[in-house]
Design a protein around this motif. Sequence first.
Motif, PDB file in Angstrom:
ATOM      1  N   GLU A 162       5.612 -30.308  29.055  1.00 47.17           N
ATOM      2  CA  GLU A 162       4.994 -31.997  29.233  1.00 47.17           C
ATOM      3  C   GLU A 162       3.655 -31.312  30.032  1.00 47.17           C
ATOM      4  O   GLU A 162       2.801 -32.044  30.277  1.00 47.17           O
ATOM      5  N   LEU A 163       2.900 -29.575  30.025  1.00 48.13           N
ATOM      6  CA  LEU A 163       2.060 -29.340  30.185  1.00 48.13           C
ATOM      7  C   LEU A 163       0.710 -30.005  28.999  1.00 48.13           C
ATOM      8  O   LEU A 163       0.003 -29.980  29.065  1.00 48.13           O
ATOM      9  N   PHE A 164       1.474 -29.806  27.836  1.00 43.59           N
ATOM     10  CA  PHE A 164       0.954 -30.098  26.999  1.00 43.59           C
ATOM     11  C   PHE A 164       0.734 -32.027  26.623  1.00 43.59           C
ATOM     12  O   PHE A 164      -0.477 -32.299  26.331  1.00 43.59           O
ATOM     13  N   LEU A 165       1.398 -32.526  27.211  1.00 40.75           N
ATOM     14  CA  LEU A 165       1.199 -33.885  27.372  1.00 40.75           C
ATOM     15  C   LEU A 165       0.813 -34.572  28.891  1.00 40.75           C
ATOM     16  O   LEU A 165      -0.901 -35.158  28.684  1.00 40.75           O
ATOM     17  N   LEU A 166       0.144 -33.166  29.167  1.00 36.54           N
ATOM     18  CA  LEU A 166      -1.005 -33.923  30.319  1.00 36.54           C
ATOM     19  C   LEU A 166      -2.180 -33.450  29.982  1.00 36.54           C
ATOM     20  O   LEU A 166      -3.313 -34.343  30.187  1.00 36.54           O
ATOM     21  N   ALA A 167      -2.921 -32.733  28.851  1.00 33.72           N
ATOM     22  CA  ALA A 167      -3.802 -32.267  28.461  1.00 33.72           C
ATOM     23  C   ALA A 167      -3.682 -33.389  27.124  1.00 33.72           C
ATOM     24  O   ALA A 167      -5.096 -34.241  27.548  1.00 33.72           O
ATOM     25  N   LEU A 168      -2.716 -34.376  26.506  1.00 35.35           N
ATOM     26  CA  LEU A 168      -3.063 -34.713  25.334  1.00 35.35           C
ATOM     27  C   LEU A 168      -3.507 -35.596  26.527  1.00 35.35           C
ATOM     28  O   LEU A 168      -4.586 -36.889  25.949  1.00 35.35           O
ATOM     29  N   ALA A 169      -3.133 -36.610  27.918  1.00 37.10           N
ATOM     30  CA  ALA A 169      -2.791 -37.805  28.526  1.00 37.10           C
ATOM     31  C   ALA A 169      -4.750 -37.820  29.046  1.00 37.10           C
ATOM     32  O   ALA A 169      -5.420 -38.893  29.495  1.00 37.10           O
ATOM     33  N   LEU A 189       2.353 -39.195  34.805  1.00 39.28           N
ATOM     34  CA  LEU A 189       3.507 -37.848  34.468  1.00 39.28           C
ATOM     35  C   LEU A 189       3.125 -36.841  35.511  1.00 39.28           C
ATOM     36  O   LEU A 189       4.467 -36.631  35.796  1.00 39.28           O
ATOM     37  N   GLU A 190       2.158 -36.803  36.036  1.00 42.52           N
ATOM     38  CA  GLU A 190       1.729 -35.900  37.415  1.00 42.52           C
ATOM     39  C   GLU A 190       3.196 -36.504  38.351  1.00 42.52           C
ATOM     40  O   GLU A 190       3.812 -35.244  39.125  1.00 42.52           O
ATOM     41  N   SER A 191       3.565 -37.425  38.566  1.00 41.65           N
ATOM     42  CA  SER A 191       4.355 -37.691  39.334  1.00 41.65           C
ATOM     43  C   SER A 191       5.358 -37.266  39.121  1.00 41.65           C
ATOM     44  O   SER A 191       6.336 -36.810  39.430  1.00 41.65           O
ATOM     45  N   ALA A 192       5.773 -38.030  37.727  1.00 42.30           N
ATOM     46  CA  ALA A 192       7.180 -37.528  37.272  1.00 42.30           C
ATOM     47  C   ALA A 192       7.499 -36.425  36.702  1.00 42.30           C
ATOM     48  O   ALA A 192       8.235 -35.818  37.628  1.00 42.30           O
TER      49      ALA A 192
END
Length: 204
Positions: A162-169, A189-192
Amino acid sequence: AGLEERTDAAGRALGRCPRERRRGHGALGAAITADGGLKNRLGGLSIQQLEVFYTMRIDKLTTKFQEALADAQSLALGNDHAYIDPLHLLAAMLRQEDGPRALLQRAGVPLPALQAAAENAVKRLPQVQGQEQVQVGPDLAKLLQATEKEAIKRGDQFIASELFLLALADGKGEASRLAQEHGLSRKSLESAIGAVRGGQKMDN
């Protein structure tokens, strides 16, 4: 506690304590051969290949993140691509039934539409016939570095998908554009992540 389980298989495969520091890490831009070089495998990806992806301790990656990286490599090789792109990793994560899909759904991302867009984008990447090795592309290298920074900022001992997805965002490449167009944002995403983690860090 955390969203994914880590594994100590890296330490056991090397015959070392899982918390012992590795030495001689490869660079992010180094080539990844088709056979992987070493026979010790971890989540489908060799120890050598994991070092190429990350100049950091192998046991800092969660099991699912390791598996997604292995699948991303396979996607690149199978499609005769010269580089492993963020699109490969995004598509690989979206294929994982027990990966970050539930988080993305909680963040309001339409999974079928995003997955179809990612798969189609992978097919449009330039091909190199007779490709026998792939390299980590510059876009993926930057996102992996940003992913590690996310873990450090959060105080996580282990790095999850999920941290990769944060970077992707926050990114600006094609994979980031697709994800953002399908509703992925840092805020949602941070909320989820916060709802699922309950304020706990990724420390085991």
